[in-house]
Structure formats: C-alpha cells, structure tokens
Design a protein around this motif. Structure first.
Motif, short mmCIF file in Angstrom:
data_model
loop_
_atom_site.label_atom_id
_atom_site.label_comp_id
_atom_site.label_asym_id
_atom_site.label_seq_id
_atom_site.Cartn_x
_atom_site.Cartn_y
_atom_site.Cartn_z
N GLU A 92 0.83 -1.19 0.00
CA GLU A 92 0.00 0.00 0.00
C GLU A 92 0.87 1.25 0.00
OE1 GLU A 92 -3.53 -0.17 2.54
OE2 GLU A 92 -3.19 1.99 2.77
N ALA A 93 1.95 1.20 0.77
CA ALA A 93 2.87 2.34 0.78
C ALA A 93 3.45 2.55 -0.62
CB ALA A 93 4.00 2.10 1.80
N ALA A 94 3.78 1.45 -1.29
CA ALA A 94 4.34 1.57 -2.64
C ALA A 94 3.34 2.24 -3.58
CB ALA A 94 4.71 0.19 -3.17
N GLU A 95 2.08 1.84 -3.42
CA GLU A 95 1.05 2.44 -4.27
C GLU A 95 0.84 3.90 -3.89
OE1 GLU A 95 -3.48 1.58 -5.72
OE2 GLU A 95 -2.63 0.22 -4.25
N ARG A 146 -0.07 11.05 -5.71
CA ARG A 146 0.30 10.19 -4.57
C ARG A 146 1.56 10.73 -3.89
NH1 ARG A 146 -2.00 4.64 -7.22
NH2 ARG A 146 -4.03 5.54 -7.57
N ARG A 147 2.61 10.02 -3.85
CA ARG A 147 3.81 10.50 -3.16
C ARG A 147 3.51 10.80 -1.69
NH1 ARG A 147 5.97 8.63 -7.52
NH2 ARG A 147 6.62 10.11 -9.11
N GLY A 148 2.75 9.97 -1.05
CA GLY A 148 2.30 10.25 0.31
C GLY A 148 3.11 9.54 1.37
N MET A 149 2.41 9.17 2.42
CA MET A 149 3.06 8.52 3.56
C MET A 149 2.78 7.03 3.48
SD MET A 149 4.53 10.49 5.83
CE MET A 149 4.41 9.51 7.32
N GLY A 150 3.49 6.31 4.28
CA GLY A 150 3.24 4.88 4.36
C GLY A 150 4.41 4.25 5.06
N CYS A 151 4.33 2.94 5.26
CA CYS A 151 5.41 2.31 6.00
C CYS A 151 6.68 2.30 5.13
CB CYS A 151 5.02 0.91 6.43
SG CYS A 151 4.89 -0.24 5.08
N MET A 189 2.98 5.83 -2.78
CA MET A 189 4.14 6.61 -3.22
C MET A 189 4.04 6.91 -4.71
SD MET A 189 6.44 7.23 -0.95
CE MET A 189 5.66 7.24 0.63
N PHE A 213 10.09 0.82 3.33
CA PHE A 213 10.37 -0.44 2.64
C PHE A 213 11.48 -1.16 3.38
CE2 PHE A 213 8.57 2.22 -0.78
CZ PHE A 213 7.43 1.47 -0.96
#
Lengths: 214, 254
Positions: free
Chosen positions: A119-122, B88-93, A124, B95
């Motif tokens: 989900e983070a990859a998406e 997009r280019r947002g937040m997330g965990c 991003m 890698f």
C-alpha cells in the motif's frame, strides 16, 4: 575381502571415472536449473499480474511433478526436437520437474508481501511494474531462492534416473550396479549424488539466509 | 524550492457532495454527503473512530479511490483527471529492503533526479527530522526504533517537496512520550514549511496539537469542522465522547 573393502578399492580404482560422472551429473543439473529458473521465475512474475492464468500454470506444473520420473523420460523419447535418447531429453525432463517448486515459490513469495508495504508503494505513486521489480521481487527473493533450493535437490536425485535414457551422469553407476548386483557400483553413483545434494543444500541455504529481509 | 504563498486563499482540495460506496450486494456506503474545502497552508486533522471513513477520505484525495457520487478537486482539477502518480507521493510504511537513505530517496529516484541532487536532499531531509545522516543513512528500517522510523517516513514524504502532505496516523504505534515529542517537532516543522497537510488520527490530543482545523467524522459523515479552540465547545454527543477521552481517569474533569 569384506564388502566395505571392495567398495573402497572400487572407489580408489575408479577415481577418475567417478569424478567424470559427477561432473557430467553436475552439468545436467546446472543446465536444467538455469533453464527452469529462466522459465519459472518470469512465469511466476507474470501470473502474479494475471490471476486468471495462475491456476492453469500451477496446475500444469503440478501435473509434471506427479508423473513418475522414469515414465516421464520414457514419454519424451518419441517426441521430435525435445525428445530422443541422450542429454537433451534428460534436461527437458529435469526442467519440467524443477519448474513447480520454482514457479510456486515465486508466486507465493511475490504475493506474500506485507500489504502495508504494497500500500505504501502504491501511495508513493509507484507503477505496477515498479512495484513488481523494486518492491515485490527483492522482498520475495529469499522465498524464490528456497524454491530453487528445493528444485536443485530434487533435480540432483532425479538426474540419476536420466542415465536410463543415455544421459550419463552418476546414474550410470547405479543402473549398472543394479544390473550386476554390485553394491560397490551402486554406491559409486549414490554417494557422490548424496554429497552433491548436501553441498547444494548447504550453499543455497547460506545464500538464502543472506537474502532474507525481516 | 517552496511554492510561493498565494495572495488570496486558494482551495487546495475540495470535496463537492462526495459519497463513496463499495459495490457489493447490498452496497455498503462508506462515506456520504461530504463537502469540504481545504485551503492552502491549512493543517486539517480528520478525526474519528475506527471505521468512520477518515482513511477513505484520504484515499479519495490521492486518487487511490474515486467518488461514487460527487467530485474531489485537487488544485482545481478533478482527481479523475489527474495522473494518479502525481497525486500520490504520500506517507506509508518504510520499505524493509531499502536503507534509510534509499527510502528517503525513493520519490526523487522515481522522478529521475540526478544523483548529486538526490544525495544532497537525503542529507537535508534527515537533518530536518533530527537524524544524523552519518549514523542513520545506511541503516535498514529494522535497525531503527519506532520513533526513528516515523521520522524517516516524514523525511521521505517531504523529500520531493510535495505541495500537499497526506498522512494516515503518522504517529501511531509509538510510546506516548516519543509520540508527544514527535508531534511537537512535527507541529513546528509544519508551520515552517507552509504546506497543506491532511492528517488522519483517532487521537483528539494529537488533533488539538497539530490542527489548524479539526474535521470530525462519524459513520461516514462530517459532523463538525472547527478550530481546536472552538472544537471542545461544540455541543455534540460525538465531540463530548472524544472530549471525555482526554480525561486521565473515568469521571475526572475534562
């Protein structure tokens, strides 16, 4: 002379022959594994993107695995181009055997990624191809390698049977030993094959541990 | 590198009577009747219980979801008309297979920045979030504490200098002390950078600390939109429910 002594002396007397057969055996396995990896890994990556093909591809690969190896070698002999007597046929059969563990582990590895990471990859803004090559594939590498390791060990074993269709390798000693009721001959094929399998397992296991990302 | 502040407040994000439902039978309504304007430079906190639709609103903003009815406009353009990658280019965990530096460099790399500019940006971003690049750049996420991971996450989100920052519970899963520390630092950072920030949380304390405006959601609808000062004075059962969560012990004065 005790049987142990005859085995020992047989090994000592036929050092060069045994070594040659071991190298032949190794060559069969390495070539078959390279082809199986070149087919299995890309195919696994492809079926991740196309779930409709997943059942078909894994099904076909499973079917090959269920055919007894001697029968599979037999079936291939009459087939033009890939069949006949000799190494080429043996390699085709070995590839078919090695395919399932590689294909299945590739698929499982690529689909078993933590959903939060995907989900983070998406989120991003990565494209599907970028997610596949930069996120899924590197994270699946250890699992894919585990499949390659299993396939290699199976292939080392099955390749002994390839001698039945004239492919050479360590199986030659085993078949001759069975025909002549000679333990020494059988062991001359079986022991190096077992050592090869253990060595391959150990080395690929080391590599697998290095690639593991927790 | 920062975009110039506009002369008059412009609507950075606008929801026009948006609803979103999942097409199962019977269809499930996730959010409905959402109308919301987010102005340039605001820090909006979407507050609500689990399942109230906060994250869905965030995903509608970055084009990971599209409204079933109504329109979501980002910088005046419908999200459907945007290239989703731009949004997009947002937040997330982080890698797990990338080092800290590679994580921070992710968006610049995807946007094909040259190596020296990317390297300089990594240094700058890590310093900005209080991590020494010499010590942290080559570590993997598993070699970081929870708080350090969140800092790297913020650094990564800021790396390509996006005008809008969408953050889904960025300080979740941290111990309360580290959490408060990061929240305070982030609040200072947010003011300094002048970006439009939309942050999702279920923690009222966090909302009060960071928000220029709190938007409260309940069961897929916006039930309040107020500055932190006004918010606690609102007369609504859900507001009171959240306010009572601030109390240290049950029955203690709020």
């Amino acid at each position: 002379m005790t049987p142990q002594m005859t085995t020992w002396s047989f090994f000592a007397d036929h050092r060069a022959e045994i070594l040659g057969a071991t190298l032949d055996h190794l060559a069969l396995v390495v070539i078959a594994m390279i082809i199986a990896i070149l087919i299995g890994v890309p195919l696994g990556m492809f079926i991740v993107q196309r779930p409709a093909l997943r059942a078909i591809a894994l099904g076909i690969a499973s079917v090959f695995q269920t055919i007894p190896s001697l029968a599979l070698f037999g079936f291939l002999i009459p087939i033009p181009f890939i069949g006949g007597i000799g190494k080429r046929t043996a390699i085709v059969a070995l590839v078919l055997y090695a395919l399932l563990p590689i294909l299945r582990n590739t698929y499982v590895g690529l689909t078993g990624i933590d959903p939060a990471v995907l989900e983070a990859a998406e989120a991003m803004g990565m494209t599907r191809a970028q997610i596949l090559f930069r996120v899924r594939f590197p994270l699946a590498l250890a699992v894919i390698l585990a499949g390659i390791r299993t396939a290699t060990i199976i292939t080392i074993g099955v390749a002994t049977i390839a001698a039945a269709i004239g492919a050479g390798g360590l199986g030659t000693f085993i078949f001759r030993g069975v025909a002549l009721v000679s333990d020494a001959l059988i062991l001359a094929g079986a022991i190096p094959a077992a050592l090869l399998a253990l060595l391959a397992d150990f080395l690929l296991g080391l590599l697998e541990r290095r690639l593991k990302v927790s | 590198m920062n975009t110039k502040p506009p002369l008059s407040p412009i609507k950075t994000i606008e929801f026009r009577d948006v609803s979103f439902h999942i097409n199962v039978i019977p269809s499930r309504v996730i959010v409905s009747g959402i109308s919301l304007e987010i102005l340039h430079g605001e820090t909006i906190v979407l507050l609500g219980r689990s399942g109230s639709g906060k994250t869905t609103l965030l995903r509608l903003m970055n084009g990971m979801l599209f409204p079933s009815e109504g329109k979501v406009l980002v910088q005046g353009r419908s999200t459907a008309a945007w290239d989703p990658i731009r949004l997009r280019r947002g937040m997330g965990c982080l890698f797990p297979h990338f080092t800290v530096a590679e994580n921070v460099a992710l968006i610049p790399t995807l946007e094909n920045w040259d190596a020296s500019r990317t390297a300089a940006r990594i240094q700058e971003m890590l310093q900005l979030v209080g991590l020494d690049p010499r010590e942290f750049a080559h570590r993997r996420p598993r070699e970081l504490s929870g708080g350090q991971r969140q800092r790297v996450g913020v650094a990564r989100a800021l790396a390509a200098d996006p005008p809008i920052l969408l953050m889904d519970e960025p300080f979740g899963a941290l111990d309360p002390v580290t959490r408060a520390e990061l929240q305070r630092e982030f609040s200072t950072l947010a003011h300094r950078l002048g970006k439009t920030i939309v942050l999702v949380t279920h923690d009222l304390r966090e909302a009060l600390l960071l928000a220029s405006r709190i938007v409260l959601l309940e069961a897929g609808r916006i039930i309040a939109s107020a500055t932190p000062q006004e918010f606690l004075r609102l007369d609504h059962p859900e507001v009171r429910a959240f306010a009572s969560s601030l109390a240290i012990a049950p029955g203690a004065p709020v």
